[in-house]
Scaffold this motif. Sequence first.
Motif, mmCIF file in Angstrom:
data_model
loop_
_atom_site.group_PDB
_atom_site.id
_atom_site.type_symbol
_atom_site.label_atom_id
_atom_site.label_comp_id
_atom_site.label_asym_id
_atom_site.label_seq_id
_atom_site.Cartn_x
_atom_site.Cartn_y
_atom_site.Cartn_z
ATOM 1 N N CYS A 195 0.854 -1.191 0.000
ATOM 2 C CA CYS A 195 0.000 0.000 0.000
ATOM 3 C C CYS A 195 0.886 1.236 0.000
ATOM 4 N N ALA A 196 0.262 2.395 -0.174
ATOM 5 C CA ALA A 196 0.993 3.664 -0.186
ATOM 6 C C ALA A 196 0.235 4.700 0.632
ATOM 7 N N VAL A 197 0.979 5.622 1.204
ATOM 8 C CA VAL A 197 0.397 6.751 1.934
ATOM 9 C C VAL A 197 1.008 8.020 1.351
ATOM 10 N N ALA A 198 0.142 8.932 0.915
ATOM 11 C CA ALA A 198 0.606 10.188 0.317
ATOM 12 C C ALA A 198 0.152 11.376 1.154
ATOM 13 N N VAL A 199 0.959 12.431 1.151
ATOM 14 C CA VAL A 199 0.651 13.634 1.917
ATOM 15 C C VAL A 199 0.535 14.819 0.977
ATOM 16 N N LEU A 200 -0.601 15.510 1.050
ATOM 17 C CA LEU A 200 -0.784 16.775 0.330
ATOM 18 C C LEU A 200 -0.851 17.869 1.391
ATOM 19 N N PRO A 201 0.261 18.573 1.614
ATOM 20 C CA PRO A 201 0.332 19.534 2.726
ATOM 21 C C PRO A 201 -0.451 20.807 2.452
ATOM 22 N N SER A 202 -0.707 21.521 3.525
ATOM 23 C CA SER A 202 -1.403 22.806 3.405
ATOM 24 C C SER A 202 -0.406 23.890 3.048
ATOM 25 N N ARG A 203 -0.915 25.001 2.570
ATOM 26 C CA ARG A 203 -0.055 26.165 2.357
ATOM 27 C C ARG A 203 0.387 26.675 3.727
ATOM 28 N N PRO A 204 1.532 27.317 3.901
ATOM 29 C CA PRO A 204 2.503 27.643 2.846
ATOM 30 C C PRO A 204 3.597 26.588 2.702
ATOM 31 N N THR A 205 3.404 25.418 3.340
ATOM 32 C CA THR A 205 4.488 24.434 3.335
ATOM 33 C C THR A 205 4.651 23.736 2.001
ATOM 34 N N ARG A 206 3.656 23.856 1.112
ATOM 35 C CA ARG A 206 3.775 23.129 -0.139
ATOM 36 C C ARG A 206 4.226 24.056 -1.274
ATOM 37 N N SER A 207 4.975 23.484 -2.196
ATOM 38 C CA SER A 207 5.413 24.206 -3.383
ATOM 39 C C SER A 207 4.771 23.567 -4.607
ATOM 40 N N ILE B 88 -3.490 11.792 2.607
ATOM 41 C CA ILE B 88 -3.733 12.688 3.739
ATOM 42 C C ILE B 88 -3.686 14.119 3.226
ATOM 43 N N VAL B 89 -4.830 14.772 3.261
ATOM 44 C CA VAL B 89 -4.957 16.155 2.797
ATOM 45 C C VAL B 89 -5.035 17.050 4.031
ATOM 46 N N GLU B 90 -4.059 17.938 4.193
ATOM 47 C CA GLU B 90 -4.053 18.795 5.367
ATOM 48 C C GLU B 90 -5.058 19.940 5.212
ATOM 49 N N PRO B 91 -5.925 20.167 6.233
ATOM 50 C CA PRO B 91 -6.822 21.322 6.205
ATOM 51 C C PRO B 91 -6.005 22.608 6.144
ATOM 52 N N PRO B 92 -6.510 23.679 5.564
ATOM 53 C CA PRO B 92 -7.872 23.821 5.013
ATOM 54 C C PRO B 92 -7.999 23.398 3.553
ATOM 55 N N GLU B 93 -6.993 22.726 3.022
ATOM 56 C CA GLU B 93 -7.061 22.305 1.628
ATOM 57 C C GLU B 93 -8.201 21.311 1.435
ATOM 58 N N VAL B 94 -8.740 21.262 0.217
ATOM 59 C CA VAL B 94 -9.810 20.312 -0.095
ATOM 60 C C VAL B 94 -9.267 19.313 -1.117
ATOM 61 N N ALA C 292 -9.565 7.339 -4.412
ATOM 62 C CA ALA C 292 -8.576 7.098 -3.365
ATOM 63 C C ALA C 292 -9.237 7.252 -2.000
ATOM 64 N N THR C 293 -8.671 6.607 -0.990
ATOM 65 C CA THR C 293 -9.126 6.813 0.378
ATOM 66 C C THR C 293 -8.475 8.085 0.900
ATOM 67 N N ILE C 294 -9.292 9.043 1.307
ATOM 68 C CA ILE C 294 -8.785 10.365 1.672
ATOM 69 C C ILE C 294 -9.084 10.680 3.132
ATOM 70 N N VAL C 295 -8.092 11.242 3.801
ATOM 71 C CA VAL C 295 -8.234 11.710 5.170
ATOM 72 C C VAL C 295 -7.877 13.183 5.189
ATOM 73 N N ARG C 296 -8.694 13.989 5.853
ATOM 74 C CA ARG C 296 -8.363 15.407 6.020
ATOM 75 C C ARG C 296 -7.911 15.609 7.462
ATOM 76 N N ALA C 297 -6.606 15.715 7.652
ATOM 77 C CA ALA C 297 -6.045 15.876 8.990
ATOM 78 C C ALA C 297 -4.633 16.428 8.874
ATOM 79 N N PRO C 298 -4.198 17.202 9.863
ATOM 80 C CA PRO C 298 -2.805 17.661 9.859
ATOM 81 C C PRO C 298 -1.862 16.462 9.938
#
Length: 302
Positions: A45-57, A81-87, A95-101
């Motif tokens: 399996c895999a776990v991916a992180v989509l960070p919130s601004r401003p940490t992401r480029s 894992i999608v960090e709030p407040p991103e959607v 995909a299985t999505i979680v919204r959490a820091p």
Amino acid sequence: MIAPIDVDVRVLSDVLTDQGVEVLVASELGAGVTLAQAVIDEVDCAVAVLPSRPTRSLEGLTAVFIEIGVVAGRRIPILVIVEPPEVPSPALAGATIVRAPVTHADALRLHVRMFMLSLTYGGARQEPHRPLVLDTALLAGFKTRLEVIRNRPQSRGESGEKSSVDRGFQLERLVYDVLSGAGAAITTNVQWATSKGQREADAVAFVPGTESVLGAIIVELKLRRLTEDDLQRAEQQLLTNMNAGRVGFGLLVYDELATVAFEVRTSPFMLALSVDELIAELEHVPLGELLMRARNRAVHGV
């Protein structure tokens, strides 16, 4: 693990390790499109992180989406894992999505645990089960079981307390069988550690086809006749568990209510209905559609 190189994923890595997962970092196997050339067929399996601004480029985010696409193309189950407040992006549908820091250990423990359990339930590379409208035979069986449970006579010498416990256990099994029969991957008596101690949910479910919107669903059962005050207390208990696990949707199923209450709460979303209503609804619509409709009604204030 897939994440931009400048995002701190130590908490997530620790949570994965605690779950017995050996963590491999995608950037070390092959960044971006070069991941397609890496030997990842043995990855479960895999776990991916989509960070919130401003940490992401933009560059880091592009690489993450490419790597998610590579993994999905190999039919490797993935938790995003999608960090709030991103959607979540529409590109992540399925995909299985979680919204959490990514630093929220309590929430990550619950969601990673449920994701791993869902793999055990469905098989790591199988196509997800589709939510189903209950077929006639299954529906009739559930209705018969409910009638038998409610009309079961108390045995001679059996205490009222034991009779109530047995009835509650049978109703509990019925609700879980209904949800499973409708296509849900469900795990009961789920415990997870938080900074304030242990939490426990009656059950946590994934409904295939809704993961990208609803994610994990905490299920609360109240298998007795409720008053309005009882219902409010049950909802508060469910809300506490949802907040502790950063879960965005809760399902409260009860036996009977002194007054009619088929309703959806908002912030976060919560659907409360009786066993009878659950079975009746699933006669006409798939479970995933029922929950998504409830969520959409709440979004629009209906």
